[in-house]
Design a protein around this motif. Structure first.
Motif, PDB file in Angstrom:
ATOM      1  N   GLN C 149       0.833  -1.210   0.000  1.00 14.25           N
ATOM      2  CA  GLN C 149       0.000   0.000   0.000  1.00 14.25           C
ATOM      3  C   GLN C 149       0.865   1.256   0.000  1.00 14.25           C
ATOM      4  N   LYS C 150       1.953   1.251   0.792  1.00 16.86           N
ATOM      5  CA  LYS C 150       2.834   2.410   0.825  1.00 16.86           C
ATOM      6  C   LYS C 150       3.478   2.624  -0.540  1.00 16.86           C
ATOM      7  N   VAL C 153       1.003   4.296  -2.906  1.00 20.43           N
ATOM      8  CA  VAL C 153       0.937   5.741  -2.666  1.00 20.43           C
ATOM      9  C   VAL C 153       2.157   6.420  -3.285  1.00 20.43           C
ATOM     10  N   THR C 160       2.285  11.309 -10.771  1.00 22.05           N
ATOM     11  CA  THR C 160       1.810  12.684 -10.850  1.00 22.05           C
ATOM     12  C   THR C 160       2.964  13.639 -11.134  1.00 22.05           C
ATOM     13  N   THR C 163       4.140  13.295 -14.746  1.00 16.98           N
ATOM     14  CA  THR C 163       3.214  13.862 -15.723  1.00 16.98           C
ATOM     15  C   THR C 163       3.296  15.386 -15.704  1.00 16.98           C
ATOM     16  N   VAL C 164       3.271  15.973 -14.498  1.00 13.21           N
ATOM     17  CA  VAL C 164       3.294  17.429 -14.395  1.00 13.21           C
ATOM     18  C   VAL C 164       4.619  17.981 -14.934  1.00 13.21           C
ATOM     19  N   THR C 167       4.905  17.616 -18.786  1.00 16.13           N
ATOM     20  CA  THR C 167       4.126  18.628 -19.495  1.00 16.13           C
ATOM     21  C   THR C 167       4.831  19.990 -19.436  1.00 16.13           C
TER      22      THR C 167
ATOM     23  N   LEU D  38      -7.101  13.674 -18.721  1.00 21.50           N
ATOM     24  CA  LEU D  38      -5.639  13.720 -18.793  1.00 21.50           C
ATOM     25  C   LEU D  38      -5.153  12.998 -20.045  1.00 21.50           C
ATOM     26  N   VAL D 118      -3.139  19.808 -16.947  1.00 23.34           N
ATOM     27  CA  VAL D 118      -2.483  18.639 -16.350  1.00 23.34           C
ATOM     28  C   VAL D 118      -2.538  18.704 -14.821  1.00 23.34           C
ATOM     29  N   VAL D 119      -2.598  19.936 -14.300  1.00 20.11           N
ATOM     30  CA  VAL D 119      -2.655  20.089 -12.840  1.00 20.11           C
ATOM     31  C   VAL D 119      -3.916  19.430 -12.269  1.00 20.11           C
ATOM     32  N   MET D 121      -4.583  16.609 -12.432  1.00 19.58           N
ATOM     33  CA  MET D 121      -4.152  15.324 -11.878  1.00 19.58           C
ATOM     34  C   MET D 121      -4.071  15.370 -10.349  1.00 19.58           C
ATOM     35  N   LEU D 122      -3.796  16.556  -9.816  1.00 16.71           N
ATOM     36  CA  LEU D 122      -3.716  16.696  -8.354  1.00 16.71           C
ATOM     37  C   LEU D 122      -5.037  16.320  -7.687  1.00 16.71           C
ATOM     38  N   ILE D 124      -6.658  13.807  -8.100  1.00 21.27           N
ATOM     39  CA  ILE D 124      -6.662  12.396  -7.721  1.00 21.27           C
ATOM     40  C   ILE D 124      -6.462  12.261  -6.221  1.00 21.27           C
ATOM     41  N   PHE D 125      -5.613  13.139  -5.655  1.00 18.04           N
ATOM     42  CA  PHE D 125      -5.295  13.023  -4.241  1.00 18.04           C
ATOM     43  C   PHE D 125      -6.489  13.378  -3.363  1.00 18.04           C
ATOM     44  N   LEU D 128      -8.077  10.106  -3.147  1.00 18.18           N
ATOM     45  CA  LEU D 128      -7.203   9.276  -2.312  1.00 18.18           C
ATOM     46  C   LEU D 128      -7.391   9.608  -0.839  1.00 18.18           C
ATOM     47  N   PRO D 132      -8.761   4.023   2.248  1.00 15.93           N
ATOM     48  CA  PRO D 132      -7.931   3.327   3.247  1.00 15.93           C
ATOM     49  C   PRO D 132      -6.442   3.576   3.064  1.00 15.93           C
ATOM     50  N   TYR D 133      -6.020   4.136   1.898  1.00 14.76           N
ATOM     51  CA  TYR D 133      -4.607   4.417   1.682  1.00 14.76           C
ATOM     52  C   TYR D 133      -4.116   5.560   2.566  1.00 14.76           C
ATOM     53  N   GLN D 136      -1.562   4.763   5.298  1.00 15.66           N
ATOM     54  CA  GLN D 136      -0.209   4.523   4.790  1.00 15.66           C
ATOM     55  C   GLN D 136       0.452   5.845   4.395  1.00 15.66           C
ATOM     56  N   ALA D 137      -0.345   6.717   3.737  1.00 16.89           N
ATOM     57  CA  ALA D 137       0.185   8.017   3.348  1.00 16.89           C
ATOM     58  C   ALA D 137       0.598   8.808   4.584  1.00 16.89           C
TER      59      ALA D 137
END
Lengths: 288, 288, 288, 288
Positions: C149-150, C153, C160, C163-164, C167, D38, D118-119, D121-122, D124-125, D128, D132-133, D136-137
């Protein structure tokens, strides 16, 4: 005279310490000046910028030299032992900060002065030395000190590997593929083993490529060694200074720094607190 | 005869050990000679230096060969079991140190003798072997020994990855982009997976670049594996692991490092927690 | 019929297990055959070797296909549940090992068959599976599982970033410096962040080089993340499976795997062994 | 009105949380939409694809802008404090997701809008964050936080090294070997120290190559530092550190993790070792 000494003492606190507001402000101004002088050096080295603003940068450099000269004079004046300061590590670095400006009068375009001007950057660590970052830097330094001998063994092994592989490649590939001498071969071996891989010299023969593959996998694997050494030492350093003393009963050999009794078996660690007096001790603890 | 044996014994101590001042001095002279002979080999390989000083280096090489020959003779003479020494690892390395000079009489410009001359560098570890660095080297070696099997599994996985990816790239990119054969593909895969990245062979097709990205991220991530293995083993080697102490009741003989009670039978492992004074202390505890 | 079953059972032990001498010999022969067939595939891809020995390699490939076909038939026959085996992971890999030889009859020079022929290498792990290396591989696998899982992440963050930055570089550098599209920019960002650095696409503008420097230092620093994750998990896995259970008295939460009593406070970890019976227990332990 | 508030509350749960099935479905649809938008941006940047499908991508981009606009409106409507949401980090990112589509009406081919697209994409977090991740994060973040100061010291040291070495190389190699200015030298030093090694600028003089070797070995060794820092912190974050328990006698409140007795006063920390039954057990211990 007395007020003079008082003024000098006050100056010393501002210039050398960072506990007071004035001291911190002095450090900050110094830091900004150092960074700005570095920025000018870097900018001046760009051909196109130098053409347009070279004259301005020369004046600015004169200004920085003046500022650092004043600062150096202040430090000499405020220091209780000026000679000891003058020959200390930071004293010499402070002197070095003035040197390029003075020497530039005689040697107009001396490239090598650039290096001296950049060495000013080391003065940042003088300011850092007085900050809360010091404790963190100390962890890192004590871990490095602890791993010094292991790192020496590691670097000696790497040096041997690099010399042997460099010679082998020089013999196998030869001057026609860029391996013109053993030093060149050693340079290639370092580039490869450290996984930098510039690609300016590359093996062309099959045997050379097989040997390269070996060097690369070796380099990829043994990077684990310094990492492992340093991690283990840092974990030790961060766990805090521990008391190294064998418990007389259970032989537990590391304890909390201020431990008087063993945390495993509860017995006194040192002679005096032990045995007979032990029974009274419980009560004595409470009465105090 | 007796004084001869005594002299021989004294020689043995000087030549083979480093506990005495004379022994340490012998080691230091040897170390300097080895480094100097290596330096000459490296210097001689540079074309321009060879032209001017090649004749000098030939004489020096004769000198080194003479010194190492005398040293070898001394070791043979001083050793209590000359034959055993002659066929030991360091005995052979010592012999190798003389060989190139002798062979150079017959084969004048033999390049391959260079490698033998550089292998002399291994003799540094003979001197190292007798120093305080030994303990540190032992930590590293025991960590390497402990991780041997895990490293083997890791290297086998890497070999498989490299072969499969190398073949894939050979099929995808083909000879027109430099991937002329599967061995070349494997070479590229090793260069990429180890993050060396020479750049002599690079993917040109989109599919090849996607695959490359995969290999790179894989290589970047799995470098964690040998590092993790080695760090965990070194941390183990550097701290004592488990408490070796027989439980007085059930005789369980290994416990957690800081165990005060046996985890199998629950009885105290050490005297105090079960001794007579315990009763008084117990009440004192409760009364407070 | 009965002797047939016995023979089949014996065959199963030889073919599928490695506890007997015959089973180990079978595994070794298989391993050598796989390596030899791989070696031929690799050798055959070299143009010059293919010209001279291509005809020989074709015959050898026929031989390997025959051997693997016989092996596959034996496994099918010896397996108690042939269908289950045929559709298991290794069953399919075993089938794949025969395929290229058979398909080569119809598609003479099919390059893509090469990949299938190299995938045979995965069969090495079948043999490995039955060896003492399994335990070490399990440590590595359990550490990987624990850090899954870590790592996810981490990889999402890397994706990310890549990709950023890809670009950004596409916009800054543009097609004239090799950044012809965003995928190309992402490819460059991966090459740089993973510190591979092929050098086929490099930033040319000052802004691009500043951004590159950022990506490189980022890549150099965050390699610490997977390493740290994996090391911490591996150290956990190597410390041995521990009992996760809060001690009812002192709340110590990890214990030796077979612990019945807490090693810190000596109290029973589980209800039954606890409280009242506790007094008798000591004696009971001894009487049993 | 009341049913309106209920509906709004229900909408808030769907849009902002992920505990309900509807909430999770909303998150999934959002995730897929973000990835798809994206993918279109990336695809559109490829010249050949843009020629054929550019018109389609423009329409799709309009669609995505519409979807994200509706989503933004919903969030504004459902949020209990719309203004606070609008100026929060994710609120601004959500707004940014609509911007490029709107701005594209006025600035037809604006390359820089790509970055904004493209930003996205942020975002996604954001999804997240609710999964459950998160745990871990959090381990990773707390390890990063713990190592922040050490990493700062490390990065400052790296910056100094890179500046000094970059200037040295500029002076040694000079513009004729590609080191046209100090910034270029610093760029080279970063490329080399981080072991990226593009190979676009390489040292040509012997002195430059010796210095490079130093930088490479330095870079190869000090990669151990961030790894060591992070690993040690992560190991800390993953295991409970010290025992938090007041000693019943002296009230010392932190102890070694497995302490059974207080290291300051030597008294038992937990009930059993000091309770009534202890007396019986103690004798039992001795009698056996």
């Amino acid at each position: 005279m007395d007020s003079n000494t008082g003024w000098r003492e006050q100056l010393r606190i501002i210039v050398f310490q960072s506990d007071t507001t004035a001291g911190r402000r002095f450090d900050k101004i110094l830091l900004v000046t150092i960074f700005f002088s570095l920025f000018i050096v870097v900018l001046d080295s760009i051909e196109s910028v130098h053409k347009d603003f070279g004259w301005l940068f020369t004046y600015l450099e004169w200004g920085f030299t003046a500022i650092f000269a004043v600062e150096y004079a202040l430090r000499l004046y405020a220091s209780p032992k000026p000679l000891k300061y003058a020959f200390s590590f930071y004293g010499l670095i402070d002197l070095l900060a003035i040197l390029p400006g003075v020497l530039a009068i005689y040697y107009a375009d001396a490239q090598y002065l650039l290096i001296v001007r950049v060495v000013r950057m080391l003065r940042i660590f003088r300011v850092l030395k007085l900050s809360p970052y010091l404790k963190q830097a100390n962890y890192l330094l004590s871990a490095l000190r602890g791993s010094r001998q292991k790192i020496t063994v590691f670097l000696l092994t790497v040096s041997t590997l690099v010399t042997v592989f460099g010679t082998l490649m020089y013999v196998i590939e030869g001057p026609e593929h860029g391996f013109t001498s053993i030093p060149k071969g050693i340079y290639w071996a370092i580039v490869t083993l450290t996984t930098v891989g510039f690609g300016d010299i590359v093996p062309k023969t099959p045997l050379g490529q097989i040997l390269s593959s070996l060097v690369m996998i070796l380099g990829y694997s043994i990077i684990a060694v310094p990492t492992g050494i340093f991690t283990a030492e840092l974990a030790n350093a961060m766990r805090g200074q521990q008391l190294q003393h064998d418990c007389p009963v259970c032989a537990k050999d590391t304890h909390e720094q201020a431990a008087a009794f063993c945390s495993r078996c509860g017995n006194a660690l040192f002679a005096k607190a032990g045995s007979g007096e032990d029974q009274q001790r419980g009560k004595a603890d409470i009465s105090t």
